[in-house]
Design an enzyme around this catalytic site. Structure first.
Site, PDB file in Angstrom:
ATOM      1  N   ASP A 167       9.235-109.362  50.307  1.00 22.23           N
ATOM      2  CA  ASP A 167       8.530-108.558  49.311  1.00 22.23           C
ATOM      3  C   ASP A 167       8.279-107.195  49.946  1.00 22.23           C
ATOM      4  OD1 ASP A 167       6.747-107.416  47.570  1.00 22.23           O
ATOM      5  OD2 ASP A 167       5.257-109.003  47.669  1.00 22.23           O
ATOM      6  N   ASP A 219       8.217-117.727  43.951  1.00 19.53           N
ATOM      7  CA  ASP A 219       7.424-117.888  45.172  1.00 19.53           C
ATOM      8  C   ASP A 219       5.955-117.859  44.780  1.00 19.53           C
ATOM      9  OD1 ASP A 219       5.865-115.224  46.413  1.00 19.53           O
ATOM     10  OD2 ASP A 219       7.333-114.770  44.854  1.00 19.53           O
TER      11      ASP A 219
END
Length: 376
Positions: A92, A271
């Site tokens: 990320d 996720d």
């Protein structure tokens, strides 16, 4: 990166596919355990491989940039070597962490100036240096730098933020063209759809992201407090626009039911910290509902944690034993619960894949959602 679509469910938009990178094949739908700082909290890499067996895990640019810092990761040869993980990693870009630092950051066109949550030092993230940081970390899939808007969010703010995210996307892509891979494998770049919970903005952002022509696409800015109905509505709008021949990643989602509902809307990758964070607090997910293992009712229940024996811990430990470990604050309790929850999440997406391939996903999903919507 290569994406091969193998099957689509006839009654929903659910799909089964394979996504192949230089670190191996990822079978989708997939849940990615969160390994924020180079570790899935409380789980050895050996257990992660043998007992949970994910094709891919997630790391976080913001946290890895601060500790151990990118020069250390470069010296190690990248995050894979640093943490002894030879499978896929996604990072990320730090946009969500910037969002969560609302009192410690200032957002401008150039980028985001923020104060470290560790020592109060000031740092700057720009689209350009976030791409360089992710090159140094060396994840197989790297994300565009974006702004994640809060919920609720004023329409005009959401619109301005979305357009800035799109401008930042161009800067990310321009910089990547000038920045070679650091290690002996390639990286795939995913842009991120934003637009808060406004349908027109979500559609507009999805069109912009689809036109960027990246190897895969992500949906951000959801699971930040909005009702589940809004989460599903926004996802449906976006998946109608994003190309079918590329993977779709819904960031930060969510509960087991959220995951099944979004698989049905055409999402491939997920996720969330929920399975690990909830495990450390004694909340377990099972195929028949959730369990608060700290409750007194489990102290003399010697049955398996999940009667379906989804993970190895379900065959080795009873609810009574796990309740005891939590009552004496034994770290093993948190570890067992974490392995169970991650094992359950991986079992769930793999079962979804099996039913998509078999052609009966819709019926199975309906049954599972009803079963899991219980407090045991």
């Amino acid at each position: 990166m290569k994406f091969d679509l193998l099957a689509k469910d006839s009654q929903t938009k659910a799909r089964a596919a394979t996504l192949t990178t230089d670190h191996g094949v990822i079978e989708t739908p997939i849940f990615m355990p969160v390994g924020t700082v180079g570790t899935v909290k409380g789980v050895h890499q050996r257990e992660l491989k043998q007992d949970i067996n994910p094709d891919i895990i997630l790391g976080n640019t913001y946290h890895l940039y601060l500790r151990p810092q990118t020069p250390i990761l470069e010296k190690a040869g990248g995050l894979h070597k640093f943490m002894n993980w030879d499978r896929n990693i996604l990072t990320d870009s730090g946009g969500y962490q910037v969002y969560s630092l609302s009192g410690r950051r200032k957002i401008k066109e150039e980028g985001v100036k923020f104060k470290s949550h560790i020592d109060g030092s000031y740092h700057m993230f720009t689209p350009e240096n976030v791409m360089e940081i992710q090159r140094a970390i060396g994840a197989d899939i790297i994300m565009a730098f974006d702004e994640c808007t809060p919920y609720p969010c004023d329409y005009n703010y959401a619109k301005r933020s979305m357009h800035m995210t799109h401008r930042w996307l161009k800067r990310c892509m321009d910089h990547l063209e000038k920045t070679p891979f650091k290690y002996d494998y390639s990286q795939a770049f995913f842009p991120i759809v934003q637009g808060s919970t406004y349908r027109d903005l979500r559609r507009q952002s999805a069109e912009t992201i689809a036109n960027a022509g990246a190897p895969g696409n992500a949906i951000g800015g959801l699971s930040v407090g909005e009702p589940a109905e809004e989460l599903y509505a926004m996802t449906e709008i976006v998946t109608e626009v994003l190309p079918e021949d590329k993977p779709r990643y819904l960031m930060g989602v969510g509960t087991p039911i959220n995951i099944l509902e979004n698989i049905a809307l055409g999402v491939d990758m997920f996720d969330c910290v929920m399975p690990t964070r909830n495990a450390r607090n004694g909340m377990l997910f099972t195929a028949h509902g959730s369990i608060n293992i700290k409750n007194k009712k489990w102290e003399d229940d010697f049955s398996a944690i999940d009667k379906m024996n989804i993970t190895w811990v379900d065959t080795e430990y009873s609810k009574a034993y796990l309740k005891h470990l939590f009552s004496v604050n034994e770290l093993l309790g948190k570890q067992i619960a974490t392995i169970h929850n991650l094992g359950f999440y991986l079992w769930l997406v793999r079962e979804a894949r099996k039913h998509i391939l078999a052609g009966d996903f819709a019926e199975w999903k309906t049954k599972m959602v009803k079963q899991m919507d219980n407090r045991l």
